[in-house]
Scaffold this motif. Structure first.
Motif, short mmCIF file in Angstrom:
data_model
loop_
_atom_site.label_atom_id
_atom_site.label_comp_id
_atom_site.label_asym_id
_atom_site.label_seq_id
_atom_site.Cartn_x
_atom_site.Cartn_y
_atom_site.Cartn_z
N LYS A 4 -6.37 -1.63 -0.20
CA LYS A 4 -6.21 -0.17 -0.69
C LYS A 4 -5.58 -0.15 -1.86
O LYS A 4 -5.00 1.19 -2.09
CB LYS A 4 -5.56 0.91 0.38
N THR A 42 0.92 -1.11 0.03
CA THR A 42 -0.01 0.01 0.00
C THR A 42 0.66 1.42 -0.10
O THR A 42 0.70 2.12 -0.70
CB THR A 42 -1.03 0.15 1.43
N SER A 81 -10.98 -5.01 1.76
CA SER A 81 -10.97 -3.56 1.93
C SER A 81 -9.33 -3.31 1.56
O SER A 81 -8.88 -2.11 1.85
CB SER A 81 -10.90 -3.05 3.46
#
Length: 325
Positions: free
Chosen positions: A108, A77, A106
């Motif tokens: 990113k 990330t 979730s």
């Protein structure tokens, strides 16, 4: 409308003119390589190995930055969000670049579209191993044994999202197995329990289990690769054992999306030279790994691999109902 178009065109041209000198001068300072795992692990080892050689080609130091956590997704990330100037790149692996989207709802970053691919760094085949004393004499017999007894058996791995976990899910799904999955905080403790007989079997990167195989403290049934390993010349491949199962872990080098193509090209060229270095190739042999063949090298080869692996692995993970969030 024509005025707006002219302004936009001038702005685009200015960006090209500004980026061209930067690309031509690249690199003129040290390059940071994010490794999203702890120092000493398989990804860290190969990143440092090729990084040293790339630094010689590029004429600038390459500094490894270990940013672990969340199965490697924290480091990736950060890499995805870094400035796309070629001075922050990353070396991820099969887990961070293909299994992560299914494991982390979730997430990113987008492994397929959120990076500028540089190239495949290494392949490491998986070894199918069991505790010493397992009665099955070959891989076909072992799979038959697992099918009959899998509900009573245990499969160890280094945590959700690890290479051993994902390869085990694919193997178990392919042959209809339902063992008890036992997660550990790393590969080392899992292998220790396999050696002591507390675990029944594992599928892990060959480099992690070569010492135990050579010492005879665990039993090996096959290498899930097209060719035998030079470090384990007497161990058959899965194909030679008559079983259709190929599974290779891999590491890959990427840059943030938007990194100029000229810079990506310089990094890909330096990586290619590193992979051709005799010392690097010999070290890969010792680790039980291999460099990608010429046809698989470069940004295009990595992009194709990432997309195909996501397509292969995602359905298996979703069918197992496993998430790491």
């Amino acid at each position: 409308m024509n005025f707006i178009f002219r302004v936009f065109a001038r702005g685009a041209l200015a960006l090209v003119l500004l980026s061209a000198p930067a690309a031509a001068q690249y690199p003129n300072k040290p390059i940071s390589v994010i490794v999203p795992f702890a120092a000493g692990g398989p990804t860290d080892v190969v990143a440092r190995l090729v990084g040293d050689q790339m630094a010689r080609s590029l004429g600038q130091p390459i500094v490894i930055e270990n940013v672990g956590g969340a199965g490697g997704t924290l480091g990736m990330t950060r890499a995805a969000q870094a400035k796309p100037d070629g001075y922050t790149i990353a070396v991820g692996n099969m887990g961070t670049q293909s299994a992560a989207p299914a494991l982390y709802p979730s997430l990113k970053y987008d492994p397929a579209a959120g990076f500028a691919p540089i190239g495949i760094v290494s392949f490491t085949p998986q070894a199918i191993v069991a505790k010493k004393g397992t009665a099955a004499g070959n891989l076909k017999e072992f799979i038959a044994y697992l099918k009959t007894n899998s509900s009573k058996l245990s499969y160890g791995h280094a945590g959700v999202g690890s290479i051993a976990h994902v390869s085990g899910l694919v193997f178990n799904a392919k042959f209809g197995l339902a063992p008890t999955l036992v997660p550990y905080r790393g590969t080392g403790p899992a292998i220790q329990d396999l050696v002591s007989g507390q675990l029944d079997y594992m599928i892990d990167q060959a480099l992690n289990v070569i010492p135990q195989i050579q010492a005879g403290t665990i039993k090996v049934y096959g290498i899930a690769a097209p060719e035998r390993l030079q470090s384990l010349p007497n161990v058959p491949t899965t194909g030679e054992a008559g079983v259709d199962f190929i599974f290779r872990a891999w590491n890959a080098m990427v840059a943030p999306k938007g990194t100029p193509k000229e810079i990506v090209g310089k990094l890909a060229d330096a990586l290619g030279k590193a992979l051709d270095d005799p010392a690097v190739r010999q070290r890969y042999v010792e680790l039980g790994g291999s460099a990608p063949v010429d046809a698989d090298r470069g940004p295009a080869g990595l992009q194709k691999l990432v997309e195909s692996e996501i397509a292969r692995i995602t359905p298996v993970i979703k069918a197992a109902g496993v998430t790491a969030d």
